[in-house]
Scaffold this motif. Structure first.
Motif, PDB file in Angstrom:
ATOM      1  N   ALA A   1     -12.221   6.151  -8.452  1.00  0.00           N
ATOM      2  CA  ALA A   1     -11.698   5.803  -9.954  1.00  0.00           C
ATOM      3  C   ALA A   1     -10.182   6.311  -9.812  1.00  0.00           C
ATOM      4  O   ALA A   1      -9.333   5.840 -10.417  1.00  0.00           O
ATOM      5  CB  ALA A   1     -12.575   6.558 -10.621  1.00  0.00           C
ATOM      6  N   LEU A   2     -10.202   7.643  -9.304  1.00  0.00           N
ATOM      7  CA  LEU A   2      -8.726   8.493  -9.138  1.00  0.00           C
ATOM      8  C   LEU A   2      -7.867   7.647  -8.555  1.00  0.00           C
ATOM      9  O   LEU A   2      -6.724   7.603  -8.828  1.00  0.00           O
ATOM     10  CB  LEU A   2      -9.002   9.901  -8.756  1.00  0.00           C
ATOM     11  CG  LEU A   2     -10.092  10.704  -9.644  1.00  0.00           C
ATOM     12  CD1 LEU A   2     -10.048  12.206  -9.096  1.00  0.00           C
ATOM     13  CD2 LEU A   2      -9.651  10.476 -11.005  1.00  0.00           C
ATOM     14  N   LEU A   3      -8.143   7.219  -7.337  1.00  0.00           N
ATOM     15  CA  LEU A   3      -7.497   6.287  -6.466  1.00  0.00           C
ATOM     16  C   LEU A   3      -6.865   5.280  -7.027  1.00  0.00           C
ATOM     17  O   LEU A   3      -5.397   4.831  -7.089  1.00  0.00           O
ATOM     18  CB  LEU A   3      -7.887   6.072  -5.211  1.00  0.00           C
ATOM     19  CG  LEU A   3      -8.451   7.200  -4.143  1.00  0.00           C
ATOM     20  CD1 LEU A   3      -9.254   6.504  -3.021  1.00  0.00           C
ATOM     21  CD2 LEU A   3      -6.896   7.847  -3.617  1.00  0.00           C
ATOM     22  N   TRP A   4      -7.608   4.413  -7.729  1.00  0.00           N
ATOM     23  CA  TRP A   4      -7.001   3.173  -8.415  1.00  0.00           C
ATOM     24  C   TRP A   4      -6.372   3.610  -9.779  1.00  0.00           C
ATOM     25  O   TRP A   4      -5.426   2.935 -10.305  1.00  0.00           O
ATOM     26  CB  TRP A   4      -8.366   2.362  -8.653  1.00  0.00           C
ATOM     27  CG  TRP A   4      -8.781   1.564  -7.472  1.00  0.00           C
ATOM     28  CD1 TRP A   4     -10.103   1.753  -6.787  1.00  0.00           C
ATOM     29  CD2 TRP A   4      -8.068   0.667  -6.807  1.00  0.00           C
ATOM     30  NE1 TRP A   4     -10.246   0.929  -5.701  1.00  0.00           N
ATOM     31  CE2 TRP A   4      -8.771   0.182  -5.682  1.00  0.00           C
ATOM     32  CE3 TRP A   4      -6.740  -0.087  -7.122  1.00  0.00           C
ATOM     33  CZ2 TRP A   4      -8.504  -0.837  -4.762  1.00  0.00           C
ATOM     34  CZ3 TRP A   4      -6.415  -0.914  -6.160  1.00  0.00           C
ATOM     35  CH2 TRP A   4      -7.228  -1.463  -4.931  1.00  0.00           C
ATOM     36  N   MET A   5      -6.679   4.648 -10.448  1.00  0.00           N
ATOM     37  CA  MET A   5      -5.746   5.261 -11.465  1.00  0.00           C
ATOM     38  C   MET A   5      -4.424   5.274 -10.856  1.00  0.00           C
ATOM     39  O   MET A   5      -3.631   4.851 -11.848  1.00  0.00           O
ATOM     40  CB  MET A   5      -6.460   6.577 -12.079  1.00  0.00           C
ATOM     41  CG  MET A   5      -5.841   6.863 -13.282  1.00  0.00           C
ATOM     42  SD  MET A   5      -6.549   8.148 -14.231  1.00  0.00           S
ATOM     43  CE  MET A   5      -8.219   7.828 -14.416  1.00  0.00           C
ATOM     44  N   SER A   6      -4.252   5.890  -9.859  1.00  0.00           N
ATOM     45  CA  SER A   6      -3.012   6.375  -9.462  1.00  0.00           C
ATOM     46  C   SER A   6      -2.156   5.076  -9.084  1.00  0.00           C
ATOM     47  O   SER A   6      -0.866   4.830  -9.588  1.00  0.00           O
ATOM     48  CB  SER A   6      -2.877   7.144  -8.211  1.00  0.00           C
ATOM     49  OG  SER A   6      -3.748   8.413  -8.562  1.00  0.00           O
ATOM     50  N   ILE A   7      -2.980   3.993  -8.260  1.00  0.00           N
ATOM     51  CA  ILE A   7      -2.390   2.829  -7.993  1.00  0.00           C
ATOM     52  C   ILE A   7      -1.933   2.163  -9.258  1.00  0.00           C
ATOM     53  O   ILE A   7      -0.699   1.436  -9.324  1.00  0.00           O
ATOM     54  CB  ILE A   7      -3.480   2.006  -7.166  1.00  0.00           C
ATOM     55  CG1 ILE A   7      -3.376   2.852  -5.732  1.00  0.00           C
ATOM     56  CG2 ILE A   7      -2.845   0.688  -6.845  1.00  0.00           C
ATOM     57  CD1 ILE A   7      -4.781   2.166  -4.969  1.00  0.00           C
ATOM     58  N   ALA A   8      -2.807   2.182 -10.311  1.00  0.00           N
ATOM     59  CA  ALA A   8      -2.598   1.278 -11.474  1.00  0.00           C
ATOM     60  C   ALA A   8      -1.276   1.807 -12.138  1.00  0.00           C
ATOM     61  O   ALA A   8      -0.564   0.988 -12.711  1.00  0.00           O
ATOM     62  CB  ALA A   8      -3.841   1.221 -12.224  1.00  0.00           C
TER      63      ALA A   8
END
Length: 279
Positions: free
Chosen positions: A42-49
């Motif tokens: 979740a945190l990785l995709w939050m950063s990517i988004a």
């Protein structure tokens, strides 16, 4: 960063680098997280988004005049409108903040950020260090709507935009009014519309039915220009500077913003060339 040809298709190096960096970052981040018994998806995709949103927002702000005319085009990502370094900066900042807030996921976020950033930077450096081969205006035989032979070189001496299109191509039809309006506004640029593999009668019928008046409509009934640029995809638009050097090639439909971006590049090149000649 340019484009890469894969078979008959061409892809932006910028986009390929972004996708590869995201894939590597998520793979590395998830492996580090699993090794430590944590979950970082979740945190990785939050950063990517956040990175993608920032890159898009920066581009929209840069060309806000074009997007304000048609606000819905902000959501049309097909125009390829991104400012990469803004996205990278935002992604690193968000990952750093999340890592500070979540100590358990900090190693995974740090590893993912380092891997993605290293790949992005490496691709950018390789692209920057590549020798820049000057590509000129293709010397192919074309014909006017009256059947007279001609070549693109006759339009040299000014910045040149060459649009490859066909009446059966939906994105070609959608971008045609945009290019028509640009031709009317930019007398300092030559616009040439090279129809692919259709007859003069078919082209005339389409233009009349669409109520589109264009200057410099040419016919390429043997697709010689498509072969010369090694792409059968339509639409394709070539941007040459005043010296006849290919500055950029855009495959796919243009938006008002992506067209303005590329026109600024070839007109800017012309201005700098003229300044050098007066020194």
């Amino acid at each position: 960063m340019g484009t890469v040809a894969i078979g008959p298709m061409s892809f932006s190096v910028d986009v390929l680098a972004m996708l590869a960096s995201i894939l590597l970052a998520t793979t590395v981040g998830n492996r580090v997280a699993r090794a430590r018994g944590a979950h970082a998806d979740a945190l990785l995709w939050m950063s990517i988004a956040c990175a993608l949103l920032a890159a898009r927002a920066a581009y929209v702000l840069r060309y806000s005049d074009a997007y304000l005319v048609h606000p819905s085009s902000i959501l049309d990502l097909r125009d390829g409108g991104w400012i990469g370094w803004v996205g990278v900066t935002a992604g690193v900042a968000v990952a750093t903040w999340l890592g500070w807030r979540r100590p358990a996921q900090r190693p995974a976020l740090a590893a993912a950020t380092a891997a993605g950033l290293a790949l992005w930077t490496g691709v950018a450096l390789i692209a920057a260090l590549q020798p820049k081969l000057e590509v000129g205006i293709p010397a192919v035989e074309l014909t006017t709507l009256r059947g007279e032979p001609t070549q693109l070189q006759t339009f040299g001496g000014k910045p040149l935009v060459v649009n490859l299109w066909a009446s059966w191509c939906p994105p070609c039809r959608r971008e045609m009014p945009l290019l028509r309006d640009a031709q009317l506004r930019h007398a300092e640029v030559n616009f040439v519309f090279v129809n692919q593999m259709e007859s003069s009668a078919a082209v005339r019928r389409y233009l009349e039915a669409s109520h589109i008046e264009l200057d410099n409509v040419l016919l390429d009934q043997h697709s010689a220009l498509s072969l010369a640029i090694r792409s059968q995809a339509l639409p394709a638009t070539l941007f040459f500077d005043a010296r006849g050097r290919l500055v950029e090639r855009r495959l796919g439909e243009l938006s008002a913003a992506s067209l303005a971006q590329r026109l600024a590049r070839i007109v800017k090149v012309k201005a700098s060339d003229n300044h050098m000649e007066t020194q």
